[in-house]
Scaffold this motif. Structure first.
Motif, mmCIF file in Angstrom:
data_model
loop_
_atom_site.group_PDB
_atom_site.id
_atom_site.type_symbol
_atom_site.label_atom_id
_atom_site.label_comp_id
_atom_site.label_asym_id
_atom_site.label_seq_id
_atom_site.Cartn_x
_atom_site.Cartn_y
_atom_site.Cartn_z
ATOM 1 N N LEU A 303 0.860 -1.183 0.000
ATOM 2 C CA LEU A 303 0.000 0.000 0.000
ATOM 3 C C LEU A 303 0.901 1.240 0.000
ATOM 4 C CD1 LEU A 303 -2.810 1.278 0.178
ATOM 5 C CD2 LEU A 303 -2.632 1.138 2.672
ATOM 6 N N VAL A 304 0.892 1.962 -1.101
ATOM 7 C CA VAL A 304 1.794 3.096 -1.304
ATOM 8 C C VAL A 304 1.035 4.389 -1.012
ATOM 9 C CG1 VAL A 304 3.359 4.238 -2.915
ATOM 10 C CG2 VAL A 304 2.996 1.753 -3.056
ATOM 11 N N GLU A 305 1.574 5.194 -0.111
ATOM 12 C CA GLU A 305 0.934 6.457 0.245
ATOM 13 C C GLU A 305 1.279 7.539 -0.785
ATOM 14 O OE1 GLU A 305 1.441 7.643 4.264
ATOM 15 O OE2 GLU A 305 1.325 5.602 5.060
ATOM 16 N N PRO A 306 0.390 8.515 -0.962
ATOM 17 C CA PRO A 306 0.641 9.554 -1.974
ATOM 18 C C PRO A 306 1.769 10.479 -1.540
ATOM 19 C CG PRO A 306 -1.341 10.056 -0.717
ATOM 20 C CD PRO A 306 -0.904 8.695 -0.283
ATOM 21 N N ARG A 307 2.520 10.968 -2.528
ATOM 22 C CA ARG A 307 3.588 11.914 -2.242
ATOM 23 C C ARG A 307 3.080 13.353 -2.251
ATOM 24 N NH1 ARG A 307 8.887 9.720 -5.625
ATOM 25 N NH2 ARG A 307 9.019 7.670 -4.591
ATOM 26 N N ALA A 308 2.129 13.639 -3.122
ATOM 27 C CA ALA A 308 1.566 14.986 -3.190
ATOM 28 C C ALA A 308 0.414 15.114 -2.200
ATOM 29 C CB ALA A 308 1.085 15.293 -4.605
ATOM 30 N N ALA A 309 0.100 16.356 -1.865
ATOM 31 C CA ALA A 309 -0.955 16.604 -0.876
ATOM 32 C C ALA A 309 -2.302 16.104 -1.361
ATOM 33 C CB ALA A 309 -1.008 18.093 -0.558
ATOM 34 N N LYS A 310 -2.579 16.240 -2.641
ATOM 35 C CA LYS A 310 -3.865 15.836 -3.202
ATOM 36 C C LYS A 310 -3.744 14.575 -4.050
ATOM 37 C CE LYS A 310 -5.876 20.471 -3.260
ATOM 38 N NZ LYS A 310 -6.549 21.510 -4.078
ATOM 39 N N GLY A 311 -2.693 13.823 -3.831
ATOM 40 C CA GLY A 311 -2.498 12.598 -4.593
ATOM 41 C C GLY A 311 -3.365 11.460 -4.083
ATOM 42 N N HIS A 312 -3.270 10.340 -4.754
ATOM 43 C CA HIS A 312 -4.069 9.169 -4.410
ATOM 44 C C HIS A 312 -3.164 8.066 -3.874
ATOM 45 C CE1 HIS A 312 -7.711 10.740 -6.300
ATOM 46 N NE2 HIS A 312 -6.976 11.096 -7.347
ATOM 47 N N TYR A 313 -3.728 7.260 -2.983
ATOM 48 C CA TYR A 313 -3.045 6.042 -2.564
ATOM 49 C C TYR A 313 -3.017 5.066 -3.739
ATOM 50 C CZ TYR A 313 -3.251 7.508 2.333
ATOM 51 O OH TYR A 313 -3.090 8.184 3.516
ATOM 52 N N ALA A 314 -2.115 4.101 -3.655
ATOM 53 C CA ALA A 314 -1.989 3.100 -4.722
ATOM 54 C C ALA A 314 -1.590 1.764 -4.106
ATOM 55 C CB ALA A 314 -0.968 3.537 -5.768
ATOM 56 N N VAL A 315 -1.828 0.703 -4.839
ATOM 57 C CA VAL A 315 -1.373 -0.628 -4.439
ATOM 58 C C VAL A 315 -0.466 -1.163 -5.533
ATOM 59 C CG1 VAL A 315 -3.336 -1.192 -2.971
ATOM 60 C CG2 VAL A 315 -3.445 -1.697 -5.411
ATOM 61 N N ASN A 316 0.579 -1.853 -5.122
ATOM 62 C CA ASN A 316 1.542 -2.441 -6.049
ATOM 63 C C ASN A 316 1.332 -3.949 -6.058
ATOM 64 O OD1 ASN A 316 3.712 -2.723 -7.791
ATOM 65 N ND2 ASN A 316 5.196 -2.911 -6.124
ATOM 66 N N LEU A 317 0.827 -4.463 -7.160
ATOM 67 C CA LEU A 317 0.528 -5.887 -7.271
ATOM 68 C C LEU A 317 1.744 -6.654 -7.783
ATOM 69 C CD1 LEU A 317 -3.010 -5.795 -8.919
ATOM 70 C CD2 LEU A 317 -2.477 -6.142 -6.514
ATOM 71 N N HIS A 318 1.951 -7.829 -7.215
ATOM 72 C CA HIS A 318 2.978 -8.769 -7.684
ATOM 73 C C HIS A 318 4.357 -8.105 -7.786
ATOM 74 C CE1 HIS A 318 -0.609 -11.040 -8.650
ATOM 75 N NE2 HIS A 318 -0.976 -10.126 -9.512
ATOM 76 N N PRO A 319 4.938 -7.639 -6.683
ATOM 77 C CA PRO A 319 6.258 -6.995 -6.745
ATOM 78 C C PRO A 319 7.327 -7.953 -7.268
ATOM 79 C CG PRO A 319 5.197 -6.601 -4.626
ATOM 80 C CD PRO A 319 4.392 -7.647 -5.318
ATOM 81 N N LEU A 320 8.153 -7.442 -8.145
ATOM 82 C CA LEU A 320 9.223 -8.258 -8.701
ATOM 83 C C LEU A 320 10.261 -8.595 -7.642
ATOM 84 C CD1 LEU A 320 10.328 -9.552 -11.283
ATOM 85 C CD2 LEU A 320 11.535 -7.409 -11.760
ATOM 86 N N THR A 321 10.410 -7.743 -6.635
ATOM 87 C CA THR A 321 11.381 -8.008 -5.574
ATOM 88 C C THR A 321 11.047 -9.267 -4.786
ATOM 89 O OG1 THR A 321 10.132 -6.524 -4.115
ATOM 90 C CG2 THR A 321 11.996 -5.583 -5.321
ATOM 91 N N ARG A 322 9.772 -9.676 -4.816
ATOM 92 C CA ARG A 322 9.367 -10.907 -4.134
ATOM 93 C C ARG A 322 9.159 -12.048 -5.129
ATOM 94 N NH1 ARG A 322 5.557 -7.521 -1.062
ATOM 95 N NH2 ARG A 322 3.818 -8.594 -2.084
ATOM 96 N N PHE A 323 9.604 -11.841 -6.361
ATOM 97 C CA PHE A 323 9.511 -12.868 -7.409
ATOM 98 C C PHE A 323 8.059 -13.282 -7.649
ATOM 99 C CE2 PHE A 323 13.792 -13.158 -5.837
ATOM 100 C CZ PHE A 323 14.565 -13.395 -6.960
ATOM 101 N N GLU A 324 7.137 -12.332 -7.539
ATOM 102 C CA GLU A 324 5.732 -12.624 -7.784
ATOM 103 C C GLU A 324 5.352 -12.237 -9.205
ATOM 104 O OE1 GLU A 324 3.201 -10.872 -4.902
ATOM 105 O OE2 GLU A 324 4.132 -11.861 -3.190
ATOM 106 N N MET A 325 4.407 -12.967 -9.759
ATOM 107 C CA MET A 325 3.898 -12.688 -11.100
ATOM 108 C C MET A 325 2.394 -12.907 -11.120
ATOM 109 S SD MET A 325 6.682 -14.046 -13.883
ATOM 110 C CE MET A 325 6.606 -15.746 -13.341
ATOM 111 N N SER A 329 1.750 -13.482 -16.078
ATOM 112 C CA SER A 329 3.205 -13.359 -15.930
ATOM 113 C C SER A 329 3.693 -11.914 -15.961
ATOM 114 C CB SER A 329 3.923 -14.183 -16.998
ATOM 115 O OG SER A 329 3.540 -15.534 -16.943
ATOM 116 N N LEU A 330 2.968 -11.000 -15.310
ATOM 117 C CA LEU A 330 3.384 -9.608 -15.196
ATOM 118 C C LEU A 330 3.659 -9.292 -13.735
ATOM 119 C CD1 LEU A 330 0.871 -7.809 -17.605
ATOM 120 C CD2 LEU A 330 3.244 -8.485 -18.083
ATOM 121 N N SER A 331 4.577 -8.327 -13.505
ATOM 122 C CA SER A 331 4.952 -7.930 -12.152
ATOM 123 C C SER A 331 4.881 -6.411 -12.027
ATOM 124 C CB SER A 331 6.365 -8.431 -11.805
ATOM 125 O OG SER A 331 6.442 -9.832 -11.868
ATOM 126 N N ASP A 332 4.892 -5.933 -10.774
ATOM 127 C CA ASP A 332 4.896 -4.502 -10.465
ATOM 128 C C ASP A 332 3.772 -3.753 -11.196
ATOM 129 O OD1 ASP A 332 7.063 -4.569 -8.685
ATOM 130 O OD2 ASP A 332 8.495 -4.521 -10.332
#
Length: 484
Positions: A303-325, A329-332
Motif C-alpha cells: 500500500l503506497v501512500e501519496p507523495r503529493a498533498a492531493k495525490g491518491h493512494y496506490a497498491v503495487n501488485l505482484h512486486p518483482l522483488t518478491r519474485f511474484e507474477m 506473468s506480469l509484475s509490479d
C-alpha cells in the motif's frame, strides 16, 4: 561408540552417547581415515571433520556419517549433533549440568529448511546468478519435490502449469465429472465420448442454477486432466463449447450494482466479528478490479501512500522483488485508489497497518472472507448463491463505465485484460440496472441508504478493531509480567 560409528560399525545408543559426553575428552583418538567425499559447506566449518565411507544423509546430500576427533581437540561435548536425524534420540539434550536447549535449537543449520509455501518463494529458492547454480538448485528441487500427477505420466513442468490450489480444485472437479459419468454409465474413452459426457454434465449444471463460470471451470479442469483434448487445439470438445455459449445466452454472468456492494460492506461491518477487514477487502476488489486471491495476498508494504498533498493512494501488485507474477506473468502492476464512490478507501486501508511491512494487509484467509460474505447475504435476506466474491471484479469496471468514470480503454488497462474479448466478458455495464431491479424492494431501499452510511460504519469498525488490538497487547504484556 563414536569411533565404531565413524568406521561403519553399529550405531551408538543414547546411553553410550551420554557416557561419552560426560567423559569430556578421550585420552587417545583413533587415526584419521582417508575420505573421498567433497568438503562440507563453509557454514559448517566449525563442526569436527568427519571421516568415513561416503554415504547419503537424511537431506539427500553426499557426505560422511561419523566423526573422528583429532588428538589435540578430543571429542566435543555436543558430539551428538553429528548423528543423523534418523538415529538421534528426540529428547536428547546437551550442555552443562543445568541442561540446555534441544539440539534443534542449538544447531538449526543441521536441519533442512522448510519447503517454500508460495510460488514466489519457490522462484526465489530456484534462482541463482550462474547456470551451474540454477542447475544445482533445480536438481535438488526435483529430488525433494513430491510427485502429484493429475493424470498418468504427467511431467513435473506440466504439473507446475497451474498453482497448487488450482491443481487441487481441478482434481476435485475432474472426480465429480468421473462420478457423474459412472452414475449415468457414460463412456470416457475417445474425445467424442468425453465431449458428449461433458455436454450432459454442463446441462446438469445449468439445471442446478449455477453460473456459466462454474461450467467453464469444469471444462478447464477436464481438459487439464485429458491431454488428448489439447491436441485438437480450439477444436477440442466442440459440443461442450457450444453448450457453454447457450448457457451464457440464457443466463449471462451476473454483475453487482454498487449499491449492493455498499450494503454488503456495511452489513459485514455490523454483523461479523472484526468484519471491517472483510468489508475493506470487498471494497478494494471493487475499486481495483482485483481477484480475491490477489487482494488477500497484499502486504502492508504494497500500500503506497501519496507523495503529493492531493495525490491518491496506490497498491503495487505482484512486486518483482518478491519474485511474484500475475496470472499473465506480469509484475509490479500499480493501481491507483482513485474511485469516485469511495475516495477515502486508501486512508481506511492505512489504518489496517501494524508497522510490519512484511505482514498481510488484511490479515485474513479466503475462507474467513467468504464466511463473512455469506453471513452478510443471509442477514440482508438474499440467497447464498445470489452473488459471489469474484463478481466484484466484474462489478468494478461495469459501474465505472456506466457512470462514465472511466473509458473502455482505461477500464481495460486497470483490469489488466489483454484482449477486448476478455474485457467484454467481464464488463457488463448494460446489465447493472437490470440486476439491481431484480432485488427485493426492501433490499433496494437499504442498499441506496448504505452508500451514505458506509464511511461512518467503516470508521466505527476500525475504532473497534484498534481497541481490540490494544486490549490484546495489554493482555500480552500482563502475561509476560506474570500478572493475571
Amino acid at each position: 561408540a563414536m569411533h565404531s560409528f565413524a568406521i561403519g560399525g553399529s550405531h551408538p545408543s543414547s546411553t553410550e552417547l551420554m557416557a561419552v559426553r560426560d567423559a569430556g575428552k578421550l585420552s587417545a583418538s583413533p587415526p584419521r581415515l582417508a575420505s573421498s567425499t567433497r568438503p562440507r559447506p563453509s557454514r559448517r566449518a566449525s563442526l569436527p571433520r568427519a571421516s568415513s565411507s561416503a554415504t547419503t544423509d537424511s537431506r539427500g546430500r553426499s557426505g560422511t556419517r561419523g566423526s573422528t576427533p583429532s588428538s589435540s581437540q578430543g571429542l566435543p561435548r555436543d558430539s551428538t549433533r553429528l548423528m543423523p536425524t534418523t538415529h538421534r534420540p528426540s529428547n536428547l539434550k546437551v550442555g552443562g549440568p543445568g541442561g540446555a536447549a534441544p539440539i534443534k535449537k542449538r544447531c538449526p543449520d543441521f536441519f533442512a529448511a522448510p519447503a517454500p509455501k508460495t510460488r514466489a518463494a519457490l522462484r526465489r529458492a530456484l534462482s541463482a546468478q550462474t547456470k551451474e547454480g540454477r542447475a544445482s538448485r533445480r536438481m535438488k528441487y526435483l529430488d525433494e519435490r513430491p510427485d502429484r500427477p493429475r493424470f498418468e505420466g504427467q511431467s513435473l513442468l506440466e504439473q507446475e502449469a497451474v498453482g497448487p490450489d488450482t491443481a487441487k480444485d481441478y482434481s476435485q472437479r475432474v472426480n465429480e465429472v468421473k462420478g457423474f459419468a459412472l452414475e449415468k454409465s457414460f463412456p470416457l474413452g475417445n474425445p467424442a465420448e468425453k465431449d458428449a459426457t461433458l455436454v450432459a454434465f454442463a446441462n446438469m449444471i445449468f439445471a442446478n442454477g449455477d453460473d456459466v463460470s462454474e461450467a467453464t471451470k469444469y471444462m478447464a479442469a477436464f481438459m487439464d486432466a485429458n491431454p488428448d483434448c489439447y491436441q485438437m487445439g480450439s477444436k477440442a470438445l466442440p459440443r461442450t463449447r457450444r453448450t457453454l455459449q447457450g448457457h451464457n445466452k440464457l443466463a449471462p454472468g451476473m454483475t453487482i450494482a454498487w449499491e449492493l456492494v455498499a450494503l454488503m460492506a456495511l452489513t459485514m461491518c455490523t454483523v461479523c466479528a472484526a468484519g471491517v477487514r472483510s468489508a475493506l477487502a470487498a471494497l478494494a476488489m471493487f475499486v481495483t478490479y482485483c481477484r480475491p486471491g490477489e487482494t488477500l495476498k497484499l502486504l502492508q508494504e504494497d500500500l503506497v501512500e501519496p507523495r503529493a498533498a492531493k495525490g491518491h493512494y496506490a497498491v503495487n501488485l505482484h512486486p518483482l522483488t518478491r519474485f511474484e507474477m500475475s496470472k499473465v506473468s506480469l509484475s509490479d502492476e500499480t493501481i491507483m485508489l482513485d474511485s469516485q464512490e469511495v475516495p477515502w478507501l486508501g486512508e481506511m486501508l492505512v489504518a489496517l497497518k501494524t508497522h510490519q511491512p512484511d505482514q498481510k494487509l488484511f490479515n485474513m484467509q479466503y475462507d474467513q472472507l467468504k464466511k463473512d460474505w455469506d453471513q452478510a447475504l443471509k442477514a440482508v435476506g438474499l440467497a447464498r448463491n445470489w452473488a459471489v466474491l469474484y463478481q466484484l471484479r466484474h462489478a468494478g469496471p461495469s459501474h465505472d463505465m456506466l457512470r462514465r468514470f472511466r473509458s473502455r480503454e482505461e477500464a481495460k488497462a486497470r483490469g489488466r485484460w489483454a484482449s477486448d474479448s476478455s474485457m467484454r466478458r467481464y464488463e457488463a455495464h448494460a446489465r447493472v440496472a437490470q440486476e439491481f431491479d431484480k432485488l427485493p424492494d426492501k433490499v433496494k431501499t437499504e442498499a441506496i441508504q448504505a452508500t451514505k452510511r458506509l464511511k461512518s460504519a467503516i470508521m466505527k469498525g476500525l475504532r473497534n478493531l484498534d481497541a481490540f488490538r490494544h486490549q490484546g497487547q495489554r493482555r500480552d504484556n500482563r502475561a509476560q509480567d506474570g500478572l493475571p
